[in-house]
Write a protein that holds these residues in place. Structure first.
Motif, PDB file in Angstrom:
ATOM      1  N   LEU A   1       7.945 -14.718-125.636  1.00 13.60           N
ATOM      2  CA  LEU A   1       8.744 -13.838-126.492  1.00 13.60           C
ATOM      3  C   LEU A   1       9.558 -14.640-127.493  1.00 13.60           C
TER       4      LEU A   1
ATOM      5  N   ARG B   1      14.575  -7.811-123.431  1.00 11.19           N
ATOM      6  CA  ARG B   1      13.302  -8.095-124.105  1.00 11.19           C
ATOM      7  C   ARG B   1      13.036  -7.093-125.223  1.00 11.19           C
TER       8      ARG B   1
ATOM      9  N   LEU C   1      12.666  -7.942-129.192  1.00 10.35           N
ATOM     10  CA  LEU C   1      11.397  -7.667-129.874  1.00 10.35           C
ATOM     11  C   LEU C   1      11.429  -6.405-130.729  1.00 10.35           C
TER      12      LEU C   1
ATOM     13  N   VAL D   1       3.411  -4.081-128.156  1.00 11.27           N
ATOM     14  CA  VAL D   1       4.114  -4.427-126.912  1.00 11.27           C
ATOM     15  C   VAL D   1       3.565  -3.672-125.716  1.00 11.27           C
TER      16      VAL D   1
ATOM     17  N   LEU E   1       5.799  -5.747-120.393  1.00 12.94           N
ATOM     18  CA  LEU E   1       6.663  -5.243-121.461  1.00 12.94           C
ATOM     19  C   LEU E   1       6.541  -3.736-121.669  1.00 12.94           C
TER      20      LEU E   1
ATOM     21  N   ALA F   1       8.622  -1.391-124.229  1.00 19.37           N
ATOM     22  CA  ALA F   1       7.931  -0.830-125.394  1.00 19.37           C
ATOM     23  C   ALA F   1       8.553   0.473-125.852  1.00 19.37           C
TER      24      ALA F   1
END
Length: 359
Positions: A161, A205, A209, A247, A253, A257
């Motif tokens: 990541l 995360r 992202l 994702v 993930l 997402a």
């Protein structure tokens, strides 16, 4: 070979001598005492593998000794020896935990057989206990190994990541470091809200992202210095779904997402891409929205200098109930204003996503 230790308890000296002599001839290590009180004191100071006790004795009888021994060391078998041919007495001794019951006068072979059985029973009990301890130790060891392997796997995920985040920074240099800062802010607010700690890694995360879909946005739109046209804005808005599609194909993930998809939704339903409203928006996305707006306002932009935190707090409070979840805003406003600069300064180099999850 270690000799089994047997304690013989009887108020008649002749019986003590006969029993101990017979058992020592069989290779056992015998000690003798004349009543239950002396037996109790002996067992407090010495180990034993078996107790042979008379039933009727002065000062402390065999049943009282048996009851004490079951509490002191329940793994030591006790054989009751008595001249009373009374079935109810035998049953009472067995009920209180005696391993066996021998009537006087007894045959020596009967004595040997009962002693062997009792010692075999103790050996099996101790072996089972030792096996259980070893098994528990093995389980703890394997659990620690598995935990270490999972931590290494999780760290490898985060390394990937971080590499993606670095690639996004190269593509959109104007917002370099934004992913790191907004992740730190998001986790700080999530912890203040007392979000389940199990969810924090996924929220971190997702925050990191959130803009990964911009990797697919053309440079002429992403880096355009002036305002975007309506058509360009529509293209830019696709980054949420593009990021989600990228994702969601990664198993670890998938929970993150959903936050990537909904990070541009507004609490009043006027956001995009789905026009979700209120608690239809995942909590992580509602928290992220406040963190994202905060970082956007207190960071330098090509078209303006960073705004003061006081201005950012006022603006976020003004948009409570429209753009932002009022409950999240309330928690955010209760947090020290000095915290945000402290987080910015302490993200550190080299950057680690795991560091942000521990903020």
């Amino acid at each position: 070979m270690i000799k089994a230790k047997i304690l013989v308890v009887d108020d008649e000296e002749a019986i003590r001598e006969v029993v101990s002599t017979l058992l020592e001839a069989q290779g056992y290590d015998c000690s003798t005492v004349s009543n239950g009180l002396l037996a109790r004191e002996y067992l407090k100071k010495n180990s034993a593998d078996l107790v042979l006790s008379d039933m009727v004795m002065p000062e402390m009888d065999g049943l009282s000794l048996l009851e004490w021994e079951r509490k002191h060391d329940p793994d030591i078998p006790v054989i009751m020896v008595t001249a009373m041919h009374d079935l109810s007495t035998a049953l009472e001794a067995m009920r209180r935990g005696a391993y066996d019951y021998i009537l006087k006068p007894f045959e020596k072979d009967q004595l040997y057989l009962s002693v062997r059985r009792a010692l075999d029973h103790r050996r099996v009990v101790l072996e089972n206990q030792n096996y259980q301890r070893n098994l528990e130790g093995l389980v703890e060891e394997r659990t620690a190994q598995l935990k270490g392997a999972l931590e290494q796997l999780e760290q490898s995920y985060d390394d990937t990541l971080e590499a993606l985040g670095g690639a996004l920074d190269l593509k959109d240099a104007e917002t370099e470091g934004h992913c790191k800062r907004v992740t730190a802010f998001t986790i700080a607010i999530a912890k203040a809200i007392k979000v389940d700690p199990v969810l924090l890694p996924q929220i971190a995360r997702a925050a990191f992202l959130h803009d990964i879909g911009k990797m697919a946005i053309p440079d002429q739109i992403l880096r355009k210095p002036g305002p975007l046209t309506s058509e360009e804005r529509e293209v830019m808005r696709t980054h949420c779904e593009i990021g989600y599609n990228m994702v969601t194909r990664i198993p670890f993930l998938r929970e993150a997402a959903e936050i990537v998809l909904t990070h541009q939704e507004y609490f009043d339903g006027t956001g995009y891409p789905r026009g979700l409203k209120g608690e239809q928006i995942p909590l992580g996305a509602r928290i992220f929205a406040v963190a994202d707006a905060l970082d956007a306002m207190i960071s330098d932009r090509p078209y303006r200098k960073a705004l003061p935190i006081s201005h950012a707090r006022e603006e976020i409070e003004r948009c409570s109930g429209t753009q932002f979840d009022p409950a999240v805003v309330e928690v955010f406003l209760a947090m020290p204003a000095t915290l945000w600069n402290e987080l910015r300064e302490n993200i550190g180099r080299p950057y680690r996503l795991s560091q942000l999850k521990a903020v």
